[in-house]
Design an enzyme around this catalytic site. Structure first.
Site, PDB file in Angstrom:
ATOM      1  N   HIS A   1       0.828  -1.205   0.000  1.00 51.61           N
ATOM      2  CA  HIS A   1       0.000   0.000   0.000  1.00 51.61           C
ATOM      3  C   HIS A   1       0.865   1.259   0.000  1.00 51.61           C
ATOM      4  CE1 HIS A   1       0.625   1.148   4.292  1.00 51.61           C
ATOM      5  NE2 HIS A   1       0.780  -0.155   4.474  1.00 51.61           N
TER       6      HIS A   1
ATOM      7  N   CYS B   1       4.078  -4.451   6.406  1.00 54.41           N
ATOM      8  CA  CYS B   1       3.580  -4.207   5.049  1.00 54.41           C
ATOM      9  C   CYS B   1       4.712  -3.822   4.116  1.00 54.41           C
ATOM     10  CB  CYS B   1       2.537  -3.104   5.066  1.00 54.41           C
ATOM     11  SG  CYS B   1       1.034  -3.527   5.973  1.00 54.41           S
TER      12      CYS B   1
END
Length: 401
Positions: free
Chosen positions: A329, A347
């Site tokens: 992301h 992430c």
């Protein structure tokens, strides 16, 4: 008294008559007609015999067809009717009239009346009747499919996509259930099932699917005994299409991610992965979901407000790659570290332009391969950790040996 001459003539006539009778093959006296072998000929006219299977009783498996057969005659009509609702069950009479069978399953926990009519070779009609009751499961297990077919009808799935049946009920008789599951790939590719736990079984190929593959997925489990009173609720067949190959390779040493489209490098971008305390898992991750805007809350995997490491933030262009909170992301707060160091909670962080490009080009079933992250291997049970297993270990997870 007769003269001697007359007596002799009479005796001669009687002898001639007896001789003719003994040599004749067209006689009509005695116990009946005789054939060329001297045995009695049987009549072709016989009463019809009708058999019904199941013949009656309780706890009949509803997936078992009702079969009616006739001997020494032919069936004229057969009806199988739900005794409670009055609904007829569809059936099919064989062309020779000797057998009939149901062509749709019966229902669970129901009683059925079976009536068969037939006519014998003797021309006489016969009626045969019986009743059967089907078993009532303690629970029924549905063949829920992941990914949901409706969610990928238009775009298809990526080359790393496992096929998952999630039954919602524990499966004791895994081998019996697995034998009723199938994935037919066109073109044909080797694959196998793996039981993640008692409720979920995954299917993946030996290597990534070939782009353009069609997958016909079936679970013919209606009437199958799962064990402990659980039975399959329904059969299901769906078709998936595998789209182009998209594979991203994220390297913790170079802090770069290269994206390959059908084997050709399409784009390279700087990244920041998980820091030492929360490293990104190693191995092949499969994209399972995507959101243009997504609220990330560490409480979803057990780190809640007031605990060390808690966070909650809204992130753009987010694609989930594991169930414990790993996404690819945009993160504007880590742009300065992207390409040089790992600072995330696990992430893979990108800048705005790269995150949007990644979001627009990558989809469900596409692969993100992580190397040199400093983290442990992605567990096989972590959503789609299927590719963490060697092919031999994966095959060992099948219940059918």
């Amino acid at each position: 008294m007769f003269p001697k001459k007359t007596l002799l003539s009479t005796a001669g006539i009687l002898a001639a008559v007896l001789l003719i009778s003994a040599c004749s093959s067209s006689g009509d006296s005695g116990s009946g007609n005789t054939n060329s072998t001297g045995t009695s000929a049987e009549s072709d006219e016989s009463p019809v015999s009708v058999s019904i299977d199941p013949a009656g009783g309780k706890d009949v498996n509803p997936a078992t067809p009702v079969v009616v057969k006739a001997e020494h005659g032919k069936l004229t009509d057969v009806t199988v009717t739900n005794a409670d609702k009055g609904n007829p069950v569809k059936g099919e009479l064989a062309g020779d009239g000797l057998s009939w069978k149901t062509v749709e399953p019966l229902g669970y926990g129901s009683t059925y009346k079976i009536v068969a009519h037939a006519q014998g070779t003797d021309g006489k009609p016969v009626e045969q009747q019986t009743r059967i009751s089907t078993l009532s499961p303690r629970q029924q297990a549905n063949p829920n499919l992941i990914p949901a077919p409706a969610a990928v009808t238009s775009g298809g799935v990526g080359v790393g996509q496992p096929i998952v049946f999630s039954f919602g009920q524990p499966v004791k008789n895994k081998a019996d259930v697995e034998k009723k599951l199938s994935v037919e790939s066109t073109p044909k590719q080797e694959g196998s099932w793996y039981w993640i736990d008692d409720k979920n079984v995954h299917y993946r190929p030996k290597v990534y699917w070939q782009p353009g593959t069609t997958l016909k997925v079936s679970a013919m489990i209606y009437g199958v005994d799962f064990g402990n009173g659980v039975y399959g609720a329904t059969d299901r067949t769906e078709t998936y299409k595998v789209h182009d190959s998209w594979v991203a390779k994220a390297d913790g040493n170079t802090e770069q991610m290269q994206i390959f489209h059908n084997g050709q490098l399409a784009k390279s971008m700087p990244i920041s992965m998980g820091k030492d305390a929360t490293p990104t898992h190693l191995g092949a991750h499969v994209i399972s979901d995507k959101h243009e805007n997504y609220t990330m809350d560490s409480c979803t995997y057990g780190v809640c407000q007031g605990q060390p490491g808690y966070y909650k933030s809204n992130e753009k262009w987010s694609l989930r790659i594991s169930n414990d909170g790993e996404f690819v992301h945009e993160n504007p707060n880590s742009v300065g570290a992207q390409g040089s160091s790992n600072v995330s909670h696990g992430c893979i962080n990108l800048n705005a332009a790269n995150a949007q490009w990644f979001y627009q080009n990558m989809g469900l079933g596409d692969v993100v391969e992580v190397t040199n992250s400093g983290g442990p291997q992605l567990p096989v049970w972590d959503l789609y950790g299927d590719w963490s297993k060697s092919w031999a270990d994966w095959q060992a997870g099948s219940a059918v040996k």
